[in-house]
Design an enzyme around this catalytic site. Structure first.
Site, PDB file in Angstrom:
ATOM      1  N   ILE A 110       0.857  -1.184   0.000  1.00 57.68           N
ATOM      2  CA  ILE A 110       0.000   0.000   0.000  1.00 57.68           C
ATOM      3  C   ILE A 110       0.891   1.231   0.000  1.00 57.68           C
ATOM      4  CG2 ILE A 110      -1.682   1.339   1.319  1.00 57.68           C
ATOM      5  CD1 ILE A 110      -2.833  -1.274   2.364  1.00 57.68           C
ATOM      6  N   CYS A 111       0.656   2.128  -0.944  1.00 58.50           N
ATOM      7  CA  CYS A 111       1.370   3.401  -1.016  1.00 58.50           C
ATOM      8  C   CYS A 111       2.887   3.169  -1.080  1.00 58.50           C
ATOM      9  CB  CYS A 111       0.965   4.272   0.164  1.00 58.50           C
ATOM     10  SG  CYS A 111       1.419   6.011   0.005  1.00 58.50           S
ATOM     11  N   ALA A 112       3.646   3.795  -0.182  1.00 64.31           N
ATOM     12  CA  ALA A 112       5.106   3.656  -0.208  1.00 64.31           C
ATOM     13  C   ALA A 112       5.578   2.296   0.252  1.00 64.31           C
ATOM     14  CB  ALA A 112       5.749   4.744   0.649  1.00 64.31           C
TER      15      ALA A 112
END
Length: 328
Positions: A110-112
């Site tokens: 998720i995301c970074a």
């Protein structure tokens, strides 16, 4: 050997590294722990694990019940992002992730969190995404990965990546639908006050003239009304009148809060309802086309294939619920 993802009580391990982003961490915990199978049984067992007993999470510290050993027992591992994606990932974490991958475990970021997955080398040669702010950095640090900054998530089968913030919700719902079908995923989406599938990519979120209104603050009653009247020939004027807005204003609100237009949202919701009917009824495809508001069965089949990637009949064959002992 690849694991079977559709079994009940599928174990999800959410890995919290130091300075984990709280939103990224909470998203899979909330969605997967609330997901229920037909009859009310929980669909997932969720374990939060970390390489140390405590890890920082910005404004607070969390104590994880599980260590890295939980990765070995998981069917799916979720990698939330960390505040600074350039901080090196501990070698014992990378080793545990590589071993889990070799055992067939599904791993999603998720995301970074994509930076953690990229550090393992498991994304080499694959397409991936992350938050648009960090996409250039990911591409520079890992040139062997094809970074796509314009999509909400990328599914490579065993390895998946998602963009920032709400895209983690999209990814989790996608995993639930892959595991248990659209009806179970739709229930999870409703609990999250979230559309099951958003049209478009994250590029639409890069520049805003003004911040969007809080999710559901204006459109939630209209979306509910549209869902309840899918069989009607709704026009943009009908939707605007129901919302008490001009057509221009309702178009703008939809763009801000759903990332798409009212009619595009309506078409996608019709397809979602069609998926549910294909899974849970034996109604002929032509009848389902009418039930969800398509005047032409041919138009329904064409749009269904464009959105879902397969035909209504093939989808039904793959996902229709059957009572134990019934013949296929």
């Amino acid at each position: 050997m690849a694991r079977t993802y559709g079994v009940a009580m599928h174990t999800v391990a959410v890995l919290a590294l130091d300075q984990v982003v709280p939103f990224d961490l909470a998203t899979p915990i909330e969605i997967f722990t609330r997901t229920r199978l037909p009859g009310g049984r929980p669909a997932y067992r969720v374990r939060v694990c970390a390489p140390t007993p405590e890890v920082g999470a910005g404004a607070f510290t969390i104590r994880a019940e599980w260590g890295l050993e939980a990765l070995a027992d998981a069917d799916t591992i979720i990698l939330p992002g960390c505040a600074d994606p350039t901080v090196p990932v501990p070698e014992d974490v990378l080793d545990a992730l590589r071993k889990a991958a070799a055992d067939g475990t599904r791993i999603a970021s998720i995301c970074a969190g994509a930076f953690v997955l990229a550090a393992t080398g498991l994304l080499d040669g694959l397409r991936a995404t992350t938050h648009w702010v960090a996409a250039d950095l990911l591409a520079r640090r890992h040139p062997e990965i094809e970074v796509d900054p314009d999509v909400l998530y990328v599914d490579n089968g065993q390895f998946l990546t998602s963009a920032g913030a709400a895209a983690g919700l999209d990814l989790c719902l996608h995993l639930i639908r892959s595991d248990h079908g659209s009806a179970v995923a739709a229930d999870a989406a409703r609990l999250s006050v979230m559309p099951l599938e958003r049209e478009g990519g994250q590029a639409q979120f890069i520049v805003h003239d003004q911040p969007p209104a809080p999710r559901g603050s204006v459109l939630e009653p209209v979306l509910r009304w549209m869902t309840d009247h899918l069989d009607r020939d709704l026009t943009l004027s009908d939707i605007a009148a129901r919302a008490g807005m001009s057509t221009r204003s309702v178009n703008r609100r939809f763009r801000e809060q759903t990332g798409t237009t009212p009619l595009q949202w309506l078409h996608r919701e019709r397809i979602r309802q069609a998926q549910y009917l294909l899974e849970t009824t034996r109604h002929p495809v032509d009848r389902i086309a009418g039930q969800v508001g398509f005047g032409s069965p041919t138009a329904f089949r064409e749009r269904f294939r464009r959105v879902v990637g397969t035909s209504p009949n093939a989808y039904r064959a793959a996902f229709q619920r059957r009572e134990p002992g019934t013949l296929t």
